[in-house]
Motif scaffolding. Structure first.
Motif, PDB file in Angstrom:
ATOM      1  N   GLY A   9       0.859  -1.095   0.111  1.00  0.00           N
ATOM      2  CA  GLY A   9       0.070   0.022   0.125  1.00  0.00           C
ATOM      3  C   GLY A   9       0.778   1.308   0.102  1.00  0.00           C
ATOM      4  O   GLY A   9       1.879   1.453   0.909  1.00  0.00           O
ATOM      5  N   CYS A  10       0.680   2.239  -0.981  1.00  0.00           N
ATOM      6  CA  CYS A  10       1.426   3.280  -0.976  1.00  0.00           C
ATOM      7  C   CYS A  10       0.779   4.372  -1.561  1.00  0.00           C
ATOM      8  O   CYS A  10      -0.235   4.310  -2.462  1.00  0.00           O
ATOM      9  N   LEU A  41      17.632  11.411   2.468  1.00  0.00           N
ATOM     10  CA  LEU A  41      17.542  10.273   3.027  1.00  0.00           C
ATOM     11  C   LEU A  41      16.510  10.496   4.059  1.00  0.00           C
ATOM     12  O   LEU A  41      16.826  11.221   5.152  1.00  0.00           O
ATOM     13  N   SER A  42      15.190  10.212   3.858  1.00  0.00           N
ATOM     14  CA  SER A  42      14.252  10.810   4.758  1.00  0.00           C
ATOM     15  C   SER A  42      13.536   9.564   5.496  1.00  0.00           C
ATOM     16  O   SER A  42      13.071   8.485   4.833  1.00  0.00           O
ATOM     17  N   THR A  43      13.492   9.843   6.761  1.00  0.00           N
ATOM     18  CA  THR A  43      12.690   8.887   7.643  1.00  0.00           C
ATOM     19  C   THR A  43      11.256   8.793   7.199  1.00  0.00           C
ATOM     20  O   THR A  43      10.475   7.918   7.497  1.00  0.00           O
ATOM     21  N   ARG A  44      10.647  10.121   6.736  1.00  0.00           N
ATOM     22  CA  ARG A  44       9.287  10.098   6.420  1.00  0.00           C
ATOM     23  C   ARG A  44       8.789   9.365   5.508  1.00  0.00           C
ATOM     24  O   ARG A  44       7.671   8.822   5.141  1.00  0.00           O
ATOM     25  N   TYR A  45       9.890   8.691   4.551  1.00  0.00           N
ATOM     26  CA  TYR A  45       9.404   7.868   3.446  1.00  0.00           C
ATOM     27  C   TYR A  45      10.076   6.465   3.631  1.00  0.00           C
ATOM     28  O   TYR A  45       9.755   5.597   2.615  1.00  0.00           O
ATOM     29  N   THR A  46      10.482   5.983   4.873  1.00  0.00           N
ATOM     30  CA  THR A  46      10.756   4.803   5.125  1.00  0.00           C
ATOM     31  C   THR A  46       9.715   4.214   5.827  1.00  0.00           C
ATOM     32  O   THR A  46       9.454   4.274   6.993  1.00  0.00           O
ATOM     33  N   LYS A  47       8.807   3.635   5.030  1.00  0.00           N
ATOM     34  CA  LYS A  47       7.474   3.084   5.565  1.00  0.00           C
ATOM     35  C   LYS A  47       7.053   1.868   5.565  1.00  0.00           C
ATOM     36  O   LYS A  47       7.460   1.262   4.544  1.00  0.00           O
ATOM     37  N   PRO A  48       6.194   1.313   6.536  1.00  0.00           N
ATOM     38  CA  PRO A  48       6.182  -0.050   6.393  1.00  0.00           C
ATOM     39  C   PRO A  48       4.985  -0.247   5.381  1.00  0.00           C
ATOM     40  O   PRO A  48       3.819  -0.709   5.923  1.00  0.00           O
ATOM     41  N   ILE A  49       5.298  -0.316   4.084  1.00  0.00           N
ATOM     42  CA  ILE A  49       3.907  -0.373   3.158  1.00  0.00           C
ATOM     43  C   ILE A  49       3.812  -2.044   2.766  1.00  0.00           C
ATOM     44  O   ILE A  49       2.779  -2.167   1.904  1.00  0.00           O
ATOM     45  N   VAL A  50       4.950  -2.636   2.965  1.00  0.00           N
ATOM     46  CA  VAL A  50       4.611  -4.243   2.613  1.00  0.00           C
ATOM     47  C   VAL A  50       4.000  -4.950   3.795  1.00  0.00           C
ATOM     48  O   VAL A  50       4.648  -5.107   4.811  1.00  0.00           O
TER      49      VAL A  50
END
Length: 279
Positions: free
Chosen positions: A94-95, A156-165
């Motif tokens: 989901g993204c 390098l962004s923590t904002r886009y290190t997302k748990p999408i899987v």
């Protein structure tokens, strides 16, 4: 004996984003097949991209809500859809429609193959790379060409290190930034590329559509990602590994299921091999 590839679906929700949505369909359709893509369109007036043949598209009536309320409403819909789809799929991604999950091209494997052989503990994340236009050396985006053939820098962004899987039913937090009640697992070979700041002219057009005040604010203050990739020195690939390590082990006490980098802003040159993803 070759392991059977897993059934994987990709879902998103979008409003007034036909350009990015068509790129989203192109990429994830190539990786998983358009028949495994699911899109919610926020508004019955929304245009379905021309390349959406085979994609499951559902238009929903637009609701006028505050940004916070809207974010919660949309992620609730997406979480419900993901949990329903897990009855027939093994894995759900989901993204947002300007986000593209890739596996490191150095492995010479497809995203589907990699995820099929990956042992997932409910969720897995790619390291977030927020791509922006370097105003010193990069031209206005040619929309007929790939993004990565024209952009070379990322924050390098923590904002886009997302748990999408995910491979089990979950409740995502707003914007896919966290999963309620679950820990974070950043994979060493996965990257989430975000292109929301890929072009300043595009941002200006969106701001102008929202009103003169928005456009003036953007022109006065600029865009944070674009400012960073333009004005900060670009570091080498080793910093990607350093950022992954920091985000893996560092958490803020008020957000223990979200990555942290102590406010560090590290700009890197995107590895040339990432262009093989054709994004």
């Amino acid at each position: 004996m070759t392991q059977t590839l897993k059934r994987i679906a990709v879902i998103t929700m979008a409003r007034n984003d036909e350009f990015f949505l068509s790129r989203w369909i192109e990429y994830y359709g190539r990786e998983f097949g358009t028949e495994n893509l699911y899109i919610y369109l926020d508004g019955t007036d929304q245009v379905v991209p021309k390349n959406a043949d085979g994609v499951t598209v559902k238009k929903l009536p637009h609701r006028n809500m505050s940004r916070s309320e809207g974010d919660k409403y949309r992620i609730g819909l997406i979480s419900n859809l993901a949990n329903e789809l897990l009855k027939k799929y093994d894995i759900i991604i989901g993204c947002d429609c300007d986000e593209f999950l890739i596996v490191d091209p150095a492995l010479n494997t497809s995203l589907r193959e990699y995820l099929s052989h990956k042992k997932i503990k409910t969720t897995v994340s790619g390291l977030g790379l927020d791509i922006g236009q370097n105003m010193n050396c990069e031209k206005t985006l040619d929309t007929k060409k790939s993004f990565l053939s024209q952009r070379e820098y990322a924050l390098l962004s923590t904002r886009y290190t997302k748990p999408i899987v995910i491979n089990k039913p979950v409740r995502w937090g707003s914007g896919f930034h966290r999963i309620k009640g679950k820990n974070f697992h950043i994979d060493k070979n996965l990257y989430l590329l975000h292109f929301g700041a890929v072009d300043m002219k595009m941002l200006e057009s969106k701001a102008a559509a929202r009103g003169t005040d928005w456009l003036n604010h953007l022109r006065r203050r600029g865009n944070g990602t674009i400012n960073d990739v333009t004005n900060r020195p670009a570091r080498g690939e080793k910093w990607i590994g350093i950022a992954r390590t920091i985000q893996t082990y560092l958490r803020a006490p008020y957000a223990i299921n979200k990555p942290n980098m102590l406010g560090l802003k590290i700009v890197v040159k995107i590895p040339t091999r990432f262009k093989k993803s054709r994004i």
